[in-house]
Enzyme design. Sequence first.
Site, PDB file in Angstrom:
ATOM      1  N   LYS A 175       0.866  -1.178   0.000  1.00  0.00           N
ATOM      2  CA  LYS A 175       0.000   0.000   0.000  1.00  0.00           C
ATOM      3  C   LYS A 175       0.902   1.227   0.000  1.00  0.00           C
ATOM      4  O   LYS A 175       1.455   1.621   1.035  1.00  0.00           O
ATOM      5  CB  LYS A 175      -0.929   0.038   1.220  1.00  0.00           C
ATOM      6  CG  LYS A 175      -2.035   1.072   1.012  1.00  0.00           C
ATOM      7  CD  LYS A 175      -2.506   1.770   2.258  1.00  0.00           C
ATOM      8  CE  LYS A 175      -1.640   2.894   2.738  1.00  0.00           C
ATOM      9  NZ  LYS A 175      -1.488   4.051   1.838  1.00  0.00           N
ATOM     10  N   GLU A 253      10.370   1.114  10.117  1.00  0.00           N
ATOM     11  CA  GLU A 253      11.372   2.161   9.846  1.00  0.00           C
ATOM     12  C   GLU A 253      10.658   3.485  10.048  1.00  0.00           C
ATOM     13  O   GLU A 253       9.872   3.907   9.197  1.00  0.00           O
ATOM     14  CB  GLU A 253      11.886   2.045   8.407  1.00  0.00           C
ATOM     15  CG  GLU A 253      12.644   0.761   8.113  1.00  0.00           C
ATOM     16  CD  GLU A 253      14.020   0.715   8.761  1.00  0.00           C
ATOM     17  OE1 GLU A 253      14.533   1.751   9.204  1.00  0.00           O
ATOM     18  OE2 GLU A 253      14.572  -0.401   8.848  1.00  0.00           O
ATOM     19  N   CYS A 287      14.158  10.811   6.455  1.00  0.00           N
ATOM     20  CA  CYS A 287      14.125  10.380   7.858  1.00  0.00           C
ATOM     21  C   CYS A 287      15.499  10.500   8.506  1.00  0.00           C
ATOM     22  O   CYS A 287      15.606  10.682   9.706  1.00  0.00           O
ATOM     23  CB  CYS A 287      13.629   8.950   7.948  1.00  0.00           C
ATOM     24  SG  CYS A 287      14.588   7.853   6.897  1.00  0.00           S
TER      25      CYS A 287
HETATM   26  N1  LIG Z   1      13.084   5.181   9.018  1.00  0.00           N
HETATM   27  C1  LIG Z   1      12.928   5.223   7.700  1.00  0.00           C
HETATM   28  O1  LIG Z   1      13.549   4.460   6.956  1.00  0.00           O
HETATM   29  C2  LIG Z   1      11.986   6.221   7.076  1.00  0.00           C
HETATM   30  C3  LIG Z   1      12.019   6.379   5.694  1.00  0.00           C
HETATM   31  C4  LIG Z   1      11.142   7.301   5.107  1.00  0.00           C
HETATM   32  C5  LIG Z   1      10.257   8.030   5.906  1.00  0.00           C
HETATM   33  N2  LIG Z   1      10.258   7.843   7.245  1.00  0.00           N
HETATM   34  C6  LIG Z   1       9.357   8.634   8.101  1.00  0.00           C
HETATM   35  O2  LIG Z   1       8.092   8.779   7.453  1.00  0.00           O
HETATM   36  C7  LIG Z   1       7.482  10.009   7.816  1.00  0.00           C
HETATM   37  C8  LIG Z   1       7.014  10.729   6.567  1.00  0.00           C
HETATM   38  O3  LIG Z   1       6.272   9.906   5.754  1.00  0.00           O
HETATM   39  P1  LIG Z   1       4.655   9.940   5.709  1.00  0.00           P
HETATM   40  O4  LIG Z   1       4.161  11.310   6.022  1.00  0.00           O
HETATM   41  O5  LIG Z   1       4.231   9.298   4.457  1.00  0.00           O
HETATM   42  O6  LIG Z   1       4.318   9.009   6.952  1.00  0.00           O
HETATM   43  P2  LIG Z   1       2.889   8.495   7.425  1.00  0.00           P
HETATM   44  O7  LIG Z   1       3.157   7.656   8.618  1.00  0.00           O
HETATM   45  O8  LIG Z   1       1.925   9.577   7.539  1.00  0.00           O
HETATM   46  O9  LIG Z   1       2.390   7.564   6.223  1.00  0.00           O
HETATM   47  C9  LIG Z   1       3.124   6.424   5.814  1.00  0.00           C
HETATM   48  C10 LIG Z   1       2.183   5.431   5.174  1.00  0.00           C
HETATM   49  O10 LIG Z   1       1.250   4.980   6.150  1.00  0.00           O
HETATM   50  C11 LIG Z   1      -0.065   5.077   5.627  1.00  0.00           C
HETATM   51  N3  LIG Z   1      -0.989   5.245   6.740  1.00  0.00           N
HETATM   52  C12 LIG Z   1      -1.328   6.373   7.398  1.00  0.00           C
HETATM   53  N4  LIG Z   1      -2.201   6.074   8.388  1.00  0.00           N
HETATM   54  C13 LIG Z   1      -2.405   4.731   8.332  1.00  0.00           C
HETATM   55  C14 LIG Z   1      -3.173   3.812   9.099  1.00  0.00           C
HETATM   56  N5  LIG Z   1      -3.921   4.191  10.126  1.00  0.00           N
HETATM   57  N6  LIG Z   1      -3.134   2.510   8.744  1.00  0.00           N
HETATM   58  C15 LIG Z   1      -2.382   2.093   7.716  1.00  0.00           C
HETATM   59  N7  LIG Z   1      -1.632   2.899   6.960  1.00  0.00           N
HETATM   60  C16 LIG Z   1      -1.641   4.216   7.277  1.00  0.00           C
HETATM   61  C17 LIG Z   1      -0.002   6.251   4.662  1.00  0.00           C
HETATM   62  O11 LIG Z   1      -1.092   6.191   3.778  1.00  0.00           O
HETATM   63  C18 LIG Z   1       1.356   5.997   4.026  1.00  0.00           C
HETATM   64  O12 LIG Z   1       1.245   4.998   3.032  1.00  0.00           O
HETATM   65  C19 LIG Z   1       8.549  10.761   8.559  1.00  0.00           C
HETATM   66  O13 LIG Z   1       8.322  10.697   9.936  1.00  0.00           O
HETATM   67  C20 LIG Z   1       9.842  10.021   8.227  1.00  0.00           C
HETATM   68  O14 LIG Z   1      10.859  10.154   9.170  1.00  0.00           O
HETATM   69  C21 LIG Z   1      11.086   6.952   7.844  1.00  0.00           C
HETATM   70  O1  LIG Z   2      13.692   8.897   4.430  1.00  0.00           O
HETATM   71  C1  LIG Z   2      14.349   7.959   4.777  1.00  0.00           C
HETATM   72  C2  LIG Z   2      14.977   6.978   3.856  1.00  0.00           C
HETATM   73  C3  LIG Z   2      16.105   7.617   3.168  1.00  0.00           C
HETATM   74  C4  LIG Z   2      17.251   6.685   2.945  1.00  0.00           C
HETATM   75  O2  LIG Z   2      17.064   5.469   2.818  1.00  0.00           O
HETATM   76  O3  LIG Z   2      18.370   7.194   2.870  1.00  0.00           O
END
Ligand SMILES: NC(=O)c1ccc[n+]([C@@H]2O[C@H](COP(=O)([O-])OP(=O)(O)OC[C@H]3O[C@@H](n4cnc5c(N)ncnc54)[C@H](O)[C@@H]3O)[C@@H](O)[C@H]2O)c1
Ligand SMILES: O=CCCC(=O)O
Length: 485
Positions: A175, A253, A287
């Site tokens: 998804k 993640e 992130c």
């Molecule tokens: N650690 C990592 O590797 C990593 C990598 C990329 C992004 N991030 C983090 O992601 C965040 C930004 O991304 P975002 O705004 O898309 O995050 P988000 O958590 O809002 O959404 C991520 C995904 O979850 C889905 N989602 C939202 N609510 C849901 C629910 N209740 N049930 C199931 N799915 C749901 C969204 O539709 C989307 O596909 C930042 O906090 C960033 O640090 C972390």
């Molecule tokens: O946003 C987090 C993922 C970015 C990365 O894999 O370097």
Amino acid sequence: MHLLRNQAYIDGQWLKANSNDVFPVTNPADDCIIAEVPDMDASDAQKAIEAASKAFKTWRETTAKERSFILRKWFDLCQNNTDSLAEIITAESGKPLSESKGEVAYGNSFLEWFADAARHVNGEVLCSPWPNKQVIVTRHPIGVVSVITPWNFPFAMITRKVGALMAAGCTCVIKPSEDTPLAALAAVELAQQAGVPKGVINVITSSRKNAPNVGKILCEDPNIGCISFTGSTHVGKILYGMAAKGVKRVSLELGGNAPFIVFASADIENALDQAMLAKFRNNGQACIGANRFLIHEDVYDKFVDGFKNRIKQKCVLGPGIKPGVTCGPLVNEMQAKKVSSLVDEAVQKGAKPLVGGKFATNLGSKFYESTLLVDVKPDMTIYKEEIFGPVAVCLKFKTEEEVLEVANGTRSGLASYVFTRDLGQAFRMSRKLEFGMVAINDGILSAAEPPFGGIKESGIGREGSKHGVEEYTDIKYTLFSGLDK
Ligand SMILES: NC(=O)c1ccc[n+]([C@@H]2O[C@H](COP(=O)([O-])OP(=O)(O)OC[C@H]3O[C@@H](n4cnc5c(N)ncnc54)[C@H](O)[C@@H]3O)[C@@H](O)[C@H]2O)c1
Ligand SMILES: O=CCCC(=O)O
């Protein structure tokens, strides 16, 4: 954009939603609609899980060599279609085209890596504690994996998970983020061309409104073996709670709050170059992006001055498709509001923007100027939270003990950066920083080979590396007894 697809993909078929509903995917640079995709709900998710469960029965029986071969073909096709994939990524996420090409290369590196890793998922033969008995340990694919991904790296966050789980012998339901489903659909079109059997990869698209219902099924259905999520800590905790009901494996993640520490002995020119990468990659929407610049008092003025000049000279704001642009729009209204309100609150409480600090309204509603903030204090929200935007926050420190306390004083524990020429200090920081990843004298640490992931509220599990495949396997111990004649 010949890889643009506007239907979801279940059991090898391109499909509409059960309800026939759609939602628009817009370009954050100009708010134009790029495509309308199916707004799928729990019933579509159910159908996708059934397809993945059926496919698992045969995919798990393929040899590692067969899986490796298909992953390699998928990698080759993605390589050959870099430009088309990059155009889609830029259109839906806003990032500059050069960065989108970089993301395709990065995302592809996982397909290449896991094509090799598939052939090294080995077990162990242990020393038996009993005479005439043999102990073996084998690894087995965990089953159907729910893959839920964010918008900031809409291609790479998928290949990093799907390459690994396919190598292990698992199948999946993806998804993608509602902001960026098109890169996922394009990647899957190429997977189909590469010969990935039907049902092994399924993609369901849904709006933010349907995400909780879809997410519930993806976490709670008994056929799901693992939930692999990348996104915010807030949503990660919701999914973790649902996964617990069925004692499901999770790979999470989540958000970061990376410190970028510069000691007095550091090569300041290098620290400045790396600071630009660590902060402004994807316009701060990463992130592992540097969130807090902690600078030793002896070099603070020099660093801040150099940072200000580099931001003025190197950050070019504009639509990602325009040549020369280095920083695109923020992905959506919510992100844009979040970033501007963090800065506004800090400025009201006394912080000073040396560069930027406002929207570039001449470009549109989501273009925020690359910003450098000083005089930031612990009572400001920007001091504590993941900014996820083009705002660099600089703070001064005196001692190693003090900076460790500030750096570790967060529930996040993803990436951290340290700049020093003192070898002992580099090792001490590597030991004492409470983060899953520590970069010494570098601002970029992502690659397919090392294990990527966080501790504390930044997540559970690792992606990439040999550990990335192991996440999707169960260990089985078999005792062979009665070996004597
Ligand atoms: N650690 C990592 O590797 C990593 C990598 C990329 C992004 N991030 C983090 O992601 C965040 C930004 O991304 P975002 O705004 O898309 O995050 P988000 O958590 O809002 O959404 C991520 C995904 O979850 C889905 N989602 C939202 N609510 C849901 C629910 N209740 N049930 C199931 N799915 C749901 C969204 O539709 C989307 O596909 C930042 O906090 C960033 O640090 C972390
Ligand atoms: O946003 C987090 C993922 C970015 C990365 O894999 O370097």
